[in-house]
Write an enzyme that holds these catalytic residues in place. Structure first.
Site, PDB file in Angstrom:
ATOM      1  N   ASP A 128       0.378  -5.270   4.689  1.00  0.00           N
ATOM      2  CA  ASP A 128      -1.005  -4.825   4.545  1.00  0.00           C
ATOM      3  C   ASP A 128      -1.906  -5.923   3.988  1.00  0.00           C
ATOM      4  O   ASP A 128      -3.099  -5.710   3.821  1.00  0.00           O
ATOM      5  CB  ASP A 128      -1.078  -3.575   3.671  1.00  0.00           C
ATOM      6  CG  ASP A 128      -2.217  -2.655   4.086  1.00  0.00           C
ATOM      7  OD1 ASP A 128      -2.671  -2.752   5.236  1.00  0.00           O
ATOM      8  OD2 ASP A 128      -2.653  -1.837   3.255  1.00  0.00           O
ATOM      9  N   ARG A 180     -10.907  -0.835   3.038  1.00  0.00           N
ATOM     10  CA  ARG A 180     -12.356  -0.994   3.237  1.00  0.00           C
ATOM     11  C   ARG A 180     -13.095  -1.073   1.904  1.00  0.00           C
ATOM     12  O   ARG A 180     -14.190  -1.632   1.825  1.00  0.00           O
ATOM     13  CB  ARG A 180     -12.882   0.141   4.098  1.00  0.00           C
ATOM     14  CG  ARG A 180     -12.853   1.512   3.505  1.00  0.00           C
ATOM     15  CD  ARG A 180     -12.883   2.614   4.541  1.00  0.00           C
ATOM     16  NE  ARG A 180     -11.645   2.642   5.307  1.00  0.00           N
ATOM     17  CZ  ARG A 180     -11.428   3.454   6.332  1.00  0.00           C
ATOM     18  NH1 ARG A 180     -12.368   4.307   6.711  1.00  0.00           N
ATOM     19  NH2 ARG A 180     -10.279   3.428   6.976  1.00  0.00           N
ATOM     20  N   ASP A 220      -5.736   6.435   0.444  1.00  0.00           N
ATOM     21  CA  ASP A 220      -5.024   5.569   1.395  1.00  0.00           C
ATOM     22  C   ASP A 220      -5.987   4.804   2.293  1.00  0.00           C
ATOM     23  O   ASP A 220      -5.561   4.007   3.120  1.00  0.00           O
ATOM     24  CB  ASP A 220      -4.061   6.410   2.237  1.00  0.00           C
ATOM     25  CG  ASP A 220      -3.018   5.570   2.959  1.00  0.00           C
ATOM     26  OD1 ASP A 220      -2.805   4.405   2.559  1.00  0.00           O
ATOM     27  OD2 ASP A 220      -2.427   6.064   3.934  1.00  0.00           O
ATOM     28  N   LYS A 265       1.726   7.840   0.892  1.00  0.00           N
ATOM     29  CA  LYS A 265       2.223   7.794   2.262  1.00  0.00           C
ATOM     30  C   LYS A 265       3.629   8.388   2.329  1.00  0.00           C
ATOM     31  O   LYS A 265       4.418   8.230   1.393  1.00  0.00           O
ATOM     32  CB  LYS A 265       2.317   6.340   2.757  1.00  0.00           C
ATOM     33  CG  LYS A 265       1.015   5.601   2.942  1.00  0.00           C
ATOM     34  CD  LYS A 265       1.298   4.162   3.366  1.00  0.00           C
ATOM     35  CE  LYS A 265       0.039   3.336   3.516  1.00  0.00           C
ATOM     36  NZ  LYS A 265      -0.729   3.722   4.710  1.00  0.00           N
ATOM     37  N   ASP A 281       0.834  -1.190   0.000  1.00  0.00           N
ATOM     38  CA  ASP A 281       0.000   0.000   0.000  1.00  0.00           C
ATOM     39  C   ASP A 281       0.871   1.243   0.000  1.00  0.00           C
ATOM     40  O   ASP A 281       1.438   1.631   1.023  1.00  0.00           O
ATOM     41  CB  ASP A 281      -0.920  -0.001   1.234  1.00  0.00           C
ATOM     42  CG  ASP A 281      -1.827   1.214   1.267  1.00  0.00           C
ATOM     43  OD1 ASP A 281      -1.997   1.854   0.213  1.00  0.00           O
ATOM     44  OD2 ASP A 281      -2.381   1.506   2.349  1.00  0.00           O
TER      45      ASP A 281
END
Length: 461
Positions: free
Chosen positions: A251, A314, A310, A240, A233
């Site tokens: 992740d 979900r 980011d 990030k 990620d």
């Protein structure tokens, strides 16, 4: 790597795990030489302390290890494992120490001391082996230990060698081992089969996004496990910072944990119908990355405003959960390394979980204590529902303000469950920041043993 007990016919030295109050009592029952040796070493029964008792010719004839007081043991998950590195290579049998209630967990901790991540450098070492005590189910303990080792191996492997393709291969390998059926939807076929958010998150990566769907078992209640498989990620266009990207190979820890749990279930031949769903993607930056302010339409038909790329986990879970719910299984469990807010709330040791089912919550909490796999229940707090409703779309993937991040993520996921009577979501860390007895630094399982221990009552097996 296979973690196992010593052969039943192996010669073994006796091992005595002593509490501080038992040291003098035990010593008084030994010969003069042993008493003098024990006194000379200053052995006090402290956790992690080890004394090898010399026999004829100087070779060890027994071992004494510290088991600490009951209060001291509360600070350790696997107490006996603290002594394993100090034992001479060889085989041991427990003559005194853990209660029958604690014996299986202590033996599990011992076996887990044998795990090391050796893919790129041989860091294996000879460790002390253990004869399985008669009072435990040795096969079950070995099954759990090796499933945990699989989870650790998957999480520890960097994304260059554990991308969506490799994660799919790991699932094929597991399916082949236990005769499970597996189907994988890849690339643009995700759009054709109505998995638009999985496709949106993963389409910018070099390896195509995919949904892995594995089934095993033909009879019994239906259990569906959904694991977040974000193999790396970057944060997407909301990139990030470097310090936050350093552990993002983990992740996919939710996927690794459900794979480990699935291995336990299949190896134990539990009487259930198991389904495992893993959306496997890499959240990358390219000309076709999904963008902040995009509005995605999910498999369920709910629209989602993207306020932070980011917060992608979900999104991929939502499409997989919607698919899981369509079948109306008896239970759905999702596992994901989803939010930093969960780590702030409970730290790296505890696995937070959410459920509306009070009975299931109690069963999970009790099982977590029994299985040395601690959990902490978090609330689906209804007043926060408005925080995930942006107005321009049905849902917001990243509410502003930074408050209650783990709760709002869990509430987001719950919106995709309508027809399953029992749902639990685990927001796990799946990483051991510092080595501890039975827990090497790096990837590790959080929640599967507790879930396994709760399934009997939860699914009325």
């Amino acid at each position: 790597m296979t973690l196992s007990f010593a052969p039943k016919d192996a010669e073994a030295w006796p091992l005595y795990a002593l509490e501080p109050e038992d040291v003098d009592v035990w010593a008084a029952q030994q010969n003069d030489e042993t008493q003098r040796w024990l006194k000379a070493t200053g052995f006090s029964g402290a956790i992690g302390s080890v004394v090898l008792i010399p026999g004829a010719g100087g070779a060890p004839c027994a071992a004494v290890v510290g088991y600490g007081t009951a209060e001291q043991r509360k600070r350790h998950r696997f107490v006996l494992a603290a002594a394993v590195p100090g034992l001479a290579p060889g085989t041991y049998r427990i003559e005194q120490g853990p209660s029958q209630q604690d014996m299986a967990n202590e033996c599990l901790g011992w076996l887990l001391c044998g795990y090391s991540f050796n893919r790129y450098r041989d860091s294996s070492r000879k460790t002390a082996r253990l004869l399985a005590p008669r009072e435990i189910d040795a096969d079950r303990v070995e099954i759990i230990a090796n499933a945990e080792a699989l989870t650790r191996e998957l999480v520890n492997t960097p994304a260059a060698d554990m991308g969506p393709e490799a994660l799919e291969f790991a699932c094929h390998k597991l399916a082949g081992q236990f005769g499970a059926q597996i189907n994988v939807t890849t690339g643009d076929a995700l759009l054709e089969n109505n998995f638009p958010m999985i496709h949106a998150v993963g389409r910018a990566a070099a390896q195509a996004p995919r949904l892995i769907d594995m089934r095993w078992g033909k009879d019994g209640p239906m259990l569906t496990l959904v694991g977040k498989g974000v193999c790396f990620d970057t944060g997407g266009l909301n990139l990030k910072p470097g310090g936050s990207m350093g552990l993002m190979k983990k992740d996919m820890g939710g996927a690794a944990n459900v794979i480990g749990l699935a291995q336990m279930i299949m190896a134990l031949d539990l009487p259930i119908q198991l389904r495992v769903l893993i959306p496997a993607v890499e959240n990358s930056v390219s000309s076709n990355s999904f963008r902040p302010q995009d509005i995605l339409t999910s498999r369920k038909g709910l629209t989602v405003e993207i306020n932070n790329t980011d917060a992608e986990g979900r999104l991929v879970l939502a499409d997989a959960l919607a698919l899981a719910d369509e079948e109306k299984p008896d239970m759905i469990i999702s596992m994901a390394t989803l939010t930093g807010a969960a780590r702030v709330a409970v730290g790296p040791d505890l696995a937070p979980f959410y459920t509306d089912d009070e009975t299931l919550a109690i069963e999970l909490e009790q099982s977590g204590k029994r299985e040395a796999d601690p959990l902490w229940r978090m609330p689906f707090w209804e007043p926060y529902e408005t925080m995930i409703e942006p107005g321009i779309a049905d849902l917001d993937n990243a509410p502003s303000g930074g408050m209650a991040g783990s709760i709002t993520a869990a509430l987001f996921l719950r919106r995709f469950i309508d027809d399953c009577p029992r749902y639990a979501h685990f927001d796990i860390y799946s990483w051991q920041p510092r080595p501890a007895p039975g827990r090497s630094k790096g990837g590790f399982g959080q929640g599967p043993r507790a879930i396994l221990g709760a399934l009997g009552q939860a699914l009325d097996l």
